[in-house]
Design a protein around this motif. Structure first.
Motif, PDB file in Angstrom:
ATOM      1  N   GLY A  86      13.208  14.410  10.233  1.00  0.00           N
ATOM      2  CA  GLY A  86      14.270  14.680  11.208  1.00  0.00           C
ATOM      3  C   GLY A  86      14.935  16.038  11.045  1.00  0.00           C
ATOM      4  N   SER A  87      14.556  16.781  10.004  1.00  0.00           N
ATOM      5  CA  SER A  87      15.286  18.018   9.711  1.00  0.00           C
ATOM      6  C   SER A  87      14.825  19.214  10.539  1.00  0.00           C
ATOM      7  CB  SER A  87      15.142  18.360   8.222  1.00  0.00           C
ATOM      8  OG  SER A  87      13.790  18.624   7.899  1.00  0.00           O
ATOM      9  N   ARG A  88      13.644  19.106  11.152  1.00  0.00           N
ATOM     10  CA  ARG A  88      13.106  20.260  11.885  1.00  0.00           C
ATOM     11  C   ARG A  88      12.316  19.786  13.100  1.00  0.00           C
ATOM     12  NH1 ARG A  88      10.716  21.945   6.839  1.00  0.00           N
ATOM     13  NH2 ARG A  88       8.639  21.385   7.598  1.00  0.00           N
ATOM     14  N   VAL A  98      -9.134  16.191   8.891  1.00  0.00           N
ATOM     15  CA  VAL A  98      -8.597  14.930   8.382  1.00  0.00           C
ATOM     16  C   VAL A  98      -7.237  14.596   9.015  1.00  0.00           C
ATOM     17  CG1 VAL A  98      -7.726  13.844   6.263  1.00  0.00           C
ATOM     18  CG2 VAL A  98      -9.917  15.034   6.263  1.00  0.00           C
ATOM     19  N   TYR A  99      -6.482  15.627   9.373  1.00  0.00           N
ATOM     20  CA  TYR A  99      -5.219  15.407  10.092  1.00  0.00           C
ATOM     21  C   TYR A  99      -5.478  14.544  11.336  1.00  0.00           C
ATOM     22  CZ  TYR A  99      -1.176  16.634  13.044  1.00  0.00           C
ATOM     23  OH  TYR A  99      -0.073  16.590  13.867  1.00  0.00           O
ATOM     24  N   CYS A 100      -6.546  14.880  12.072  1.00  0.00           N
ATOM     25  CA  CYS A 100      -6.880  14.114  13.286  1.00  0.00           C
ATOM     26  C   CYS A 100      -7.234  12.671  12.942  1.00  0.00           C
ATOM     27  CB  CYS A 100      -8.064  14.751  14.014  1.00  0.00           C
ATOM     28  SG  CYS A 100      -7.696  16.365  14.669  1.00  0.00           S
ATOM     29  N   LYS A 145       5.829  23.945  19.747  1.00  0.00           N
ATOM     30  CA  LYS A 145       6.121  25.095  18.890  1.00  0.00           C
ATOM     31  C   LYS A 145       7.087  24.730  17.754  1.00  0.00           C
ATOM     32  CE  LYS A 145       6.424  29.046  21.320  1.00  0.00           C
ATOM     33  NZ  LYS A 145       6.913  29.836  22.490  1.00  0.00           N
ATOM     34  N   THR A 146       6.498  24.396  16.610  1.00  0.00           N
ATOM     35  CA  THR A 146       7.276  24.062  15.415  1.00  0.00           C
ATOM     36  C   THR A 146       6.654  24.771  14.211  1.00  0.00           C
ATOM     37  OG1 THR A 146       5.905  22.197  14.754  1.00  0.00           O
ATOM     38  CG2 THR A 146       7.661  21.724  16.343  1.00  0.00           C
ATOM     39  N   ARG A 147       7.267  24.572  13.060  1.00  0.00           N
ATOM     40  CA  ARG A 147       6.735  25.194  11.842  1.00  0.00           C
ATOM     41  C   ARG A 147       5.339  24.651  11.502  1.00  0.00           C
ATOM     42  NH1 ARG A 147       9.961  25.072   6.223  1.00  0.00           N
ATOM     43  NH2 ARG A 147      11.665  25.673   7.586  1.00  0.00           N
TER      44      ARG A 147
HETATM   45  N1  LIG Z   1       4.007  20.573  16.405  1.00  0.00           N
HETATM   46  C1  LIG Z   1       2.935  20.103  16.985  1.00  0.00           C
HETATM   47  O1  LIG Z   1       2.212  20.821  17.696  1.00  0.00           O
HETATM   48  C2  LIG Z   1       2.566  18.663  16.799  1.00  0.00           C
HETATM   49  C3  LIG Z   1       1.560  18.144  17.620  1.00  0.00           C
HETATM   50  C4  LIG Z   1       1.199  16.817  17.476  1.00  0.00           C
HETATM   51  C5  LIG Z   1       1.843  16.028  16.543  1.00  0.00           C
HETATM   52  N2  LIG Z   1       2.806  16.565  15.745  1.00  0.00           N
HETATM   53  C6  LIG Z   1       3.453  15.692  14.772  1.00  0.00           C
HETATM   54  O2  LIG Z   1       4.835  15.749  14.951  1.00  0.00           O
HETATM   55  C7  LIG Z   1       5.478  15.384  13.740  1.00  0.00           C
HETATM   56  C8  LIG Z   1       6.585  16.359  13.434  1.00  0.00           C
HETATM   57  O3  LIG Z   1       6.002  17.620  13.205  1.00  0.00           O
HETATM   58  P1  LIG Z   1       6.676  19.001  13.616  1.00  0.00           P
HETATM   59  O4  LIG Z   1       5.672  19.727  14.383  1.00  0.00           O
HETATM   60  O5  LIG Z   1       8.020  18.788  14.176  1.00  0.00           O
HETATM   61  O6  LIG Z   1       6.726  19.700  12.181  1.00  0.00           O
HETATM   62  P2  LIG Z   1       7.858  20.454  11.345  1.00  0.00           P
HETATM   63  O7  LIG Z   1       8.767  21.215  12.224  1.00  0.00           O
HETATM   64  O8  LIG Z   1       7.127  21.172  10.274  1.00  0.00           O
HETATM   65  O9  LIG Z   1       8.687  19.253  10.720  1.00  0.00           O
HETATM   66  C9  LIG Z   1       8.115  18.384   9.792  1.00  0.00           C
HETATM   67  C10 LIG Z   1       9.197  17.450   9.293  1.00  0.00           C
HETATM   68  O10 LIG Z   1       8.619  16.495   8.407  1.00  0.00           O
HETATM   69  C11 LIG Z   1       9.334  16.510   7.165  1.00  0.00           C
HETATM   70  N3  LIG Z   1       8.401  16.105   6.117  1.00  0.00           N
HETATM   71  C12 LIG Z   1       7.260  16.706   5.742  1.00  0.00           C
HETATM   72  N4  LIG Z   1       6.687  16.025   4.736  1.00  0.00           N
HETATM   73  C13 LIG Z   1       7.483  14.952   4.486  1.00  0.00           C
HETATM   74  C14 LIG Z   1       7.431  13.876   3.574  1.00  0.00           C
HETATM   75  N5  LIG Z   1       6.445  13.769   2.690  1.00  0.00           N
HETATM   76  N6  LIG Z   1       8.419  12.962   3.598  1.00  0.00           N
HETATM   77  C15 LIG Z   1       9.438  13.062   4.483  1.00  0.00           C
HETATM   78  N7  LIG Z   1       9.545  14.054   5.364  1.00  0.00           N
HETATM   79  C16 LIG Z   1       8.577  14.995   5.370  1.00  0.00           C
HETATM   80  C17 LIG Z   1       9.868  17.942   7.058  1.00  0.00           C
HETATM   81  O11 LIG Z   1      11.024  18.080   6.247  1.00  0.00           O
HETATM   82  P3  LIG Z   1      10.998  18.295   4.635  1.00  0.00           P
HETATM   83  O12 LIG Z   1      10.210  19.526   4.387  1.00  0.00           O
HETATM   84  O13 LIG Z   1      12.446  18.390   4.254  1.00  0.00           O
HETATM   85  O14 LIG Z   1      10.372  17.059   4.059  1.00  0.00           O
HETATM   86  C18 LIG Z   1      10.269  18.178   8.499  1.00  0.00           C
HETATM   87  O15 LIG Z   1      11.503  17.553   8.784  1.00  0.00           O
HETATM   88  C19 LIG Z   1       4.379  15.289  12.694  1.00  0.00           C
HETATM   89  O16 LIG Z   1       4.008  13.954  12.481  1.00  0.00           O
HETATM   90  C20 LIG Z   1       3.245  16.051  13.320  1.00  0.00           C
HETATM   91  O17 LIG Z   1       1.989  15.652  12.838  1.00  0.00           O
HETATM   92  C21 LIG Z   1       3.185  17.861  15.854  1.00  0.00           C
END
Ligand SMILES: NC(=O)c1ccc[n+]([C@@H]2O[C@H](COP(=O)([O-])OP(=O)(O)OC[C@H]3O[C@@H](n4cnc5c(N)ncnc54)[C@H](OP(=O)(O)O)[C@@H]3O)[C@@H](O)[C@H]2O)c1
Length: 261
Positions: free
Chosen positions: A18-20, A158-160, A193-195
């Motif tokens: 939830g932090s990002r 593997v992510y997929c 668009k995320t990290r």
């Molecule tokens: N961005 C995309 O294009 C995209 C597309 C499809 C699906 N997704 C999915 O969307 C979800 C969120 O991703 P995002 O793109 O928003 O990424 P993000 O901005 O990098 O955020 C990832 C979040 O997960 C937390 N996190 C990572 N490892 C963790 C762990 N072991 N335990 C608890 N928290 C953890 C991080 O915080 P901390 O570092 O503090 O733990 C951060 O809050 C993911 O499941 C990702 O696979 C993203």
């Protein structure tokens, strides 16, 4: 239509990751809809920042640090939420990782384990803990962040595989837990668009190539997931379970037809 169906007033929501990015946007959306939101990820500071943002606009939020792949931490996370609020109505399993961008041929065991443990194993056991609480209180809504990468093969390896498994896990949990009035759904984003996805959009050339594949001719912003999250979390989605909602700008339907620019 009665828009109050979308209200999450009186509900307690827990969001991992939830932090990002997507999780932060979902935390804001649920708080805007009236939910009390528990923001969780490994690092407390990021969670506190989001909780403070929510409180600053009059919402209700709390921050708890927890690593989803550490099952003892998940157990204490659920205990903290229930001891603080007495219930848990919405769990958004959103924490995800992809420590390896590269050919399957050279993926190692360590990155396989991290990806599986965070994206799949942690998600399952946290859902199980939450579902026990939801069963006892008469129901709830679980929302899993999957990916279109779980619906068709891509170069994310593997992510997929973990995301395909999340979609099937969503289906089997929905089938088993429907009898307890627990709905379980997934969201499958395209490139947002995320990290986490930086390698797919930060470089201008890579970005251009990615955008060219999207019928809406742009990548997604985290805030564009908020409406779907509130729909699935609230009574507006009361008869929806075992569903995966794709939010990808049309990518799964192929590249834009007859591009004019
Ligand atoms: N961005 C995309 O294009 C995209 C597309 C499809 C699906 N997704 C999915 O969307 C979800 C969120 O991703 P995002 O793109 O928003 O990424 P993000 O901005 O990098 O955020 C990832 C979040 O997960 C937390 N996190 C990572 N490892 C963790 C762990 N072991 N335990 C608890 N928290 C953890 C991080 O915080 P901390 O570092 O503090 O733990 C951060 O809050 C993911 O499941 C990702 O696979 C993203």
């Amino acid at each position: 239509m009665n828009l109050s169906l979308f209200s999450c007033e009186g509900k307690v929501a827990l969001i991992t990751g939830g932090s990002r990015g997507i999780g932060r946007a979902a935390a804001h959306a649920l708080a805007d809809a009236g939910a009390t939101v528990v923001v969780s990820s490994r690092k407390l500071a990021g969670n506190e920042e989001v909780a403070e943002e929510i409180k600053a606009k009059g919402g209700k939020a709390m921050a708890i640090a927890s690593h989803v792949a550490k099952l003892d931490e998940s157990k204490s996370l659920i205990e903290k939420v229930t001891s603080e609020f007495g219930r848990l109505d919405i769990l958004m399993n959103n924490a995800g990782t992809n420590p390896y961008y590269g050919p399957l041929m050279y993926q190692d065991e360590k990155t396989w384990d991290i990806t599986m443990n965070v994206n799949l194993k942690g998600l399952f056991f946290l859902s199980q803990l939450a579902a026990r609480v939801m069963k006892d209180q008469g129901g709830g809504s679980i929302i899993n962040t999957a990916s279109i990468g779980g619906m068709r093969a891509s170069d994310l390896g593997v992510y997929c595989v973990t995301k395909a498994a999340v979609i099937m896990l969503t289906n089997v949990m929905a089938k088993e837990w429907g009898q307890h009035n627990i709905r379980v759904n997934a969201i499958a984003p395209g490139i947002i668009k995320t990290r986490l996805s930086e390698q797919l959009w930060k470089d201008p050339e890579v970005n251009k190539a990615a955008v060219a594949k999207v019928p809406l001719l742009r990548l997604g912003e985290p805030e564009e997931l908020g409406g779907v999250v509130v729909f699935l979390a609230s009574d507006a989605g009361s008869y929806v379970t075992g569903e995966t909602i794709v939010v990808d700008g049309g990518v799964l339907h192929g590249e834009p037809a007859h591009p004019e620019k």
